[in-house]
Design an enzyme around this catalytic site. Sequence first.
Site, PDB file in Angstrom:
ATOM      1  N   THR A 115     -28.910  23.468  61.152  1.00  0.00           N
ATOM      2  CA  THR A 115     -30.188  22.908  60.681  1.00  0.00           C
ATOM      3  C   THR A 115     -29.966  22.273  58.755  1.00  0.00           C
ATOM      4  OG1 THR A 115     -30.094  24.168  58.723  1.00  0.00           O
ATOM      5  CG2 THR A 115     -31.450  25.142  60.021  1.00  0.00           C
ATOM      6  N   ASP A 207     -13.900  17.476  57.817  1.00  0.00           N
ATOM      7  CA  ASP A 207     -15.140  18.397  57.442  1.00  0.00           C
ATOM      8  C   ASP A 207     -13.442  18.937  55.803  1.00  0.00           C
ATOM      9  OD1 ASP A 207     -14.880  21.302  56.485  1.00  0.00           O
ATOM     10  OD2 ASP A 207     -16.001  21.418  57.967  1.00  0.00           O
ATOM     11  N   ASP A 210     -12.391  22.452  55.748  1.00  0.00           N
ATOM     12  CA  ASP A 210     -11.179  22.851  56.466  1.00  0.00           C
ATOM     13  C   ASP A 210     -10.224  22.343  56.803  1.00  0.00           C
ATOM     14  OD1 ASP A 210     -12.888  24.022  57.977  1.00  0.00           O
ATOM     15  OD2 ASP A 210     -13.459  22.708  59.260  1.00  0.00           O
TER      16      ASP A 210
HETATM   17  C1  PRP Z   1     -19.239  20.978  52.802  1.00  0.00           C
HETATM   18  C2  PRP Z   1     -18.660  20.106  51.831  1.00  0.00           C
HETATM   19  C3  PRP Z   1     -20.488  19.912  50.269  1.00  0.00           C
HETATM   20  C4  PRP Z   1     -21.352  20.232  52.001  1.00  0.00           C
HETATM   21  C5  PRP Z   1     -21.679  18.629  52.146  1.00  0.00           C
HETATM   22  O1  PRP Z   1     -18.979  21.968  52.534  1.00  0.00           O
HETATM   23  O2  PRP Z   1     -18.340  20.843  50.449  1.00  0.00           O
HETATM   24  O3  PRP Z   1     -20.406  21.384  50.067  1.00  0.00           O
HETATM   25  O4  PRP Z   1     -20.524  20.553  53.140  1.00  0.00           O
HETATM   26  O5  PRP Z   1     -23.571  18.955  52.605  1.00  0.00           O
HETATM   27  P1  PRP Z   1     -24.720  18.502  52.483  1.00  0.00           P
HETATM   28  O6  PRP Z   1     -24.561  17.513  51.205  1.00  0.00           O
HETATM   29  O7  PRP Z   1     -25.257  18.067  53.298  1.00  0.00           O
HETATM   30  O8  PRP Z   1     -24.973  19.732  51.561  1.00  0.00           O
HETATM   31  P2  PRP Z   1     -19.430  23.275  54.121  1.00  0.00           P
HETATM   32  O9  PRP Z   1     -20.865  23.714  54.079  1.00  0.00           O
HETATM   33  O10 PRP Z   1     -18.624  22.571  55.049  1.00  0.00           O
HETATM   34  O11 PRP Z   1     -18.524  24.164  53.068  1.00  0.00           O
HETATM   35  P3  PRP Z   1     -17.210  24.406  52.901  1.00  0.00           P
HETATM   36  O12 PRP Z   1     -17.065  24.077  51.873  1.00  0.00           O
HETATM   37  O13 PRP Z   1     -16.801  26.264  52.597  1.00  0.00           O
HETATM   38  O14 PRP Z   1     -16.382  24.124  54.475  1.00  0.00           O
HETATM   39  N1  URA Z   2     -18.782  17.863  54.697  1.00  0.00           N
HETATM   40  C1  URA Z   2     -17.826  17.445  54.975  1.00  0.00           C
HETATM   41  O1  URA Z   2     -16.769  18.773  54.557  1.00  0.00           O
HETATM   42  N2  URA Z   2     -18.011  16.876  55.204  1.00  0.00           N
HETATM   43  C2  URA Z   2     -18.828  15.981  55.569  1.00  0.00           C
HETATM   44  O2  URA Z   2     -18.354  14.517  56.271  1.00  0.00           O
HETATM   45  C3  URA Z   2     -20.080  15.647  55.152  1.00  0.00           C
HETATM   46  C4  URA Z   2     -20.414  17.402  55.170  1.00  0.00           C
END
Ligand code: PRP
Ligand code: URA
Length: 216
Positions: A115, A207, A210
């Site tokens: 989502t 990511d 990651d």
């Molecule tokens: C990533 C990133 C942000 C989010 C951005 O986190 O660090 O928090 O996605 O996406 P958005 O602007 O569409 O909400 P993620 O959900 O991958 O979690 P993580 O930091 O635990 O890897």
């Molecule tokens: N979160 C990430 O870590 N990378 C992107 O490009 C978008 C969301």
Amino acid sequence: MTVPTTTTGRLVEVDHPLVRHKLTLLRKVETDTAQFRSLVEELANLITYEATKDLETEPIEIQTPVETTMGQAVSGKKVAVVPILRAGLGMVDGVLRMVPVAKIGHIGLYRDEETLEPVTYYEKFPDDMAHRDVLLLDPMLATGGSVTVAVDAVKRAGATSIRLLAILAAPEGIARLHADHPDVDIYVAGIDEKLNEKGYIVPGLGDAGDRLFGTQ
Ligand code: PRP
Ligand code: URA
């Protein structure tokens, strides 16, 4: 680029040769986890320099080894640094090198892969958030969903002065944050072109969590 307006928060793209250079290294697919982590920390440090430009100072008298003179000390509100877990953690040390006495809050969020909606799993903030300038940390502002929810949370905790420090932002995320929280200023190392169909920033860096923690 600085775009001040009266109706939305400011958007500041930190424009500096070192920022452009480090951001380019960060994007490269061959940059390994250790290099990625150092670059995120260094970029966070440089963004903090810009994001704290308007902190208030007051004159203070000091003694140098040579004579008494007047200096400047940061005054006004204290700072709270709030990383959005996980990826925001990678920015903390770079920010704290500039503001070592800041208190630290945490907010745990992840983006549901289907989502793209943020799911909150942890919140802990200093109890005096109303009296602090909040630096919210997340390297990626993609759809803007995660940061919007994080701003809601720090506001519920009492914060009224909030800046987002990010490394990369998509236009969609900037528009969402400005619409939902027009009082929040955004400081970012780079503004990219768009999001792809999976909600990733393009050209982006992949990511961030990651790559920081080696979990791909
Ligand atoms: C990533 C990133 C942000 C989010 C951005 O986190 O660090 O928090 O996605 O996406 P958005 O602007 O569409 O909400 P993620 O959900 O991958 O979690 P993580 O930091 O635990 O890897
Ligand atoms: N979160 C990430 O870590 N990378 C992107 O490009 C978008 C969301």
